[in-house]
Write a protein that holds these residues in place. Structure first.
Motif, short mmCIF file in Angstrom:
data_model
loop_
_atom_site.label_atom_id
_atom_site.label_comp_id
_atom_site.label_asym_id
_atom_site.label_seq_id
_atom_site.Cartn_x
_atom_site.Cartn_y
_atom_site.Cartn_z
N ALA A 71 0.61 -1.47 -0.06
CA ALA A 71 0.01 0.01 0.07
C ALA A 71 0.71 1.38 0.11
N ALA A 72 0.22 2.36 -0.85
CA ALA A 72 1.03 3.95 -0.38
C ALA A 72 -0.26 4.76 -0.27
N LYS A 73 0.79 5.95 0.24
CA LYS A 73 -0.47 6.93 0.49
C LYS A 73 -0.23 8.15 -0.38
N ILE A 74 -1.30 8.95 -0.65
CA ILE A 74 -0.82 10.47 -1.39
C ILE A 74 -1.68 11.46 -0.50
N PHE A 75 -1.18 12.43 -0.44
CA PHE A 75 -1.87 13.53 0.45
C PHE A 75 -2.44 14.52 -0.53
N LEU A 76 -3.82 14.64 -0.28
CA LEU A 76 -4.71 15.96 -1.05
C LEU A 76 -4.55 17.03 -0.32
#
Ligand SMILES: *[C@@H]1O[C@H](CO)[C@@H](O)[C@H](O)[C@H]1NC(C)=O
Ligand SMILES: *[C@@H]1O[C@H](CO)[C@@H](O)[C@H](O)[C@H]1NC(C)=O
Ligand SMILES: *[C@@H]1O[C@H](CO)[C@@H](O)[C@H](O)[C@H]1NC(C)=O
Ligand SMILES: *[C@@H]1O[C@H](CO)[C@@H](O)[C@H](O)[C@H]1NC(C)=O
Ligand SMILES: *[C@@H]1O[C@H](CO)[C@@H](O)[C@H](O)[C@H]1NC(C)=O
Length: 275
Positions: A220-225
């Motif tokens: 899994a990986a995260k992106i910040f909006l």
């Protein structure tokens, strides 16, 4: 049957034997599982752990264990007709008895897309070509693209529409699943593109997680909006207003002193004249 006939039959039999006993090449490849390490803060969560991979091999031998003459193995990425670029190199070695040829594939600075299946085509003098395959495999490799650019942090103004794409690479392929971190809700399953319409600060600002599974495991990986605050324009506006006021004060003060100096000079001039 004449002697001539007998000779002919014999030669035909012999030829037939030669033809059927003709050896075929056997090509087999190895499978290697790429280890992943966690990236630094701000980078995609997982990156390939090695700068250099020289772990894939294809071996070739003749089915009748005859010697190989001028053996050669050509590597390709499976499903692609392109020849491999300069980041790839190959080294072949023929065993001492000349019955076994092994080719090693090396990849310098491998990228996610290089974790895939390769075909190797073996050939040798007087032998028909044969194919085998070798595989680089890993857990799903995840990265994000916004308008075709890889990033892990994206800024947006309130009211803007945003499309974020979760790119799943690695081998075997995996299918992406999007989750909102705030409440853990699944907001996309089996689809790379996450579309958010008219984003606003309270509802949409935050982390989004993309995960994928394959036979090697899950990743899994995260992106910040980073939706900007509706009043985000206030700070720059206040700075500009303060700047304008300061410039105005400087101009007024400067003009005032110039005026005073001028008056003083005039007064002194008058005084001189009357002397
Ligand atoms: C590779 O070449 C073959 C034959 O020339 C063609 O049929 C096939 O579509 C090509 N594949 C790709 C992925 O370009
Ligand atoms: C050929 O050589 C490779 C590498 O040394 C080895 O892994 C493979 O088992 C050999 N194959 C045969 C048929 O001897
Ligand atoms: C590689 O081959 C395996 C086994 O045939 C398959 O499951 C997998 O999807 C292939 N990977 C890619 C990237 O095509
Ligand atoms: C997403 O889809 C996959 C495959 O269809 C399924 O296994 C998985 O349970 C789904 N996840 C959610 C949270 O619905
Ligand atoms: C991956 O597997 C886990 C546990 O088996 C499951 O909870 C999750 O929904 C799966 N994710 C995807 C993207 O299919």
């Amino acid at each position: 049957m004449t002697a001539q006939h007998r000779l002919l039959t014999l030669s035909l039999l012999l030829l037939g034997c030669l033809a059927t006993s003709r050896a075929t090449l056997v090509v087999t490849g190895t499978t290697y599982t790429v280890k992943l390490v966690e990236g630094r803060e701000g980078e995609p969560k997982y990156v390939l752990s090695r700068q250099y991979l020289d772990v894939l091999e294809c071996s070739m031998y003749a089915s009748d264990s005859s010697k190989l003459v001028d053996p050669k193995i050509d590597w390709k990425i499976e499903g692609s007709n392109d020849t491999l670029d300069s980041r790839f190199s190959f080294s072949g070695r023929l065993s001492e008895d000349k019955k076994n040829f092994t080719s090693t594939l090396s990849v310098r600075r491998p990228e996610n897309k290089h974790v895939t299946n390769y075909t190797c085509t073996g050939s040798a003098t007087d032998q028909p070509e044969a194919q085998g395959r070798a595989r680089l495999q890993s857990k799903p490799l995840i990265s994000f693209k916004i308008d075709g650019v890889t990033m892990s942090d994206v800024g947006a103004w309130p009211g803007q529409d945003i499309q974020m794409s979760c790119i799943v690479e690695g081998n075997p392929a995996g299918s992406p699943e999007w989750k909102r971190e705030k409440d853990g809700a699944t907001i996309g399953n089996g689809t790379a593109n996450l579309v958010l319409e008219a984003v606003n600060y309270d509802e949409h600002r935050g982390f989004y997680t993309c995960s994928a599974n394959n036979s090697q495991g899950t990743n899994a990986a995260k992106i910040f909006l980073r939706v900007k605050h509706p009043q985000a324009y206030l700070t720059p506006m206040i700075i500009i207003i303060v700047e304008v006021i300061i410039i105005a004060i400087i101009v007024v003060v400067y003009e005032y002193f110039m005026y005073k100096k001028h008056k003083q000079a005039e007064a002194e001039g008058e005084a001189y004249k009357t002397d």
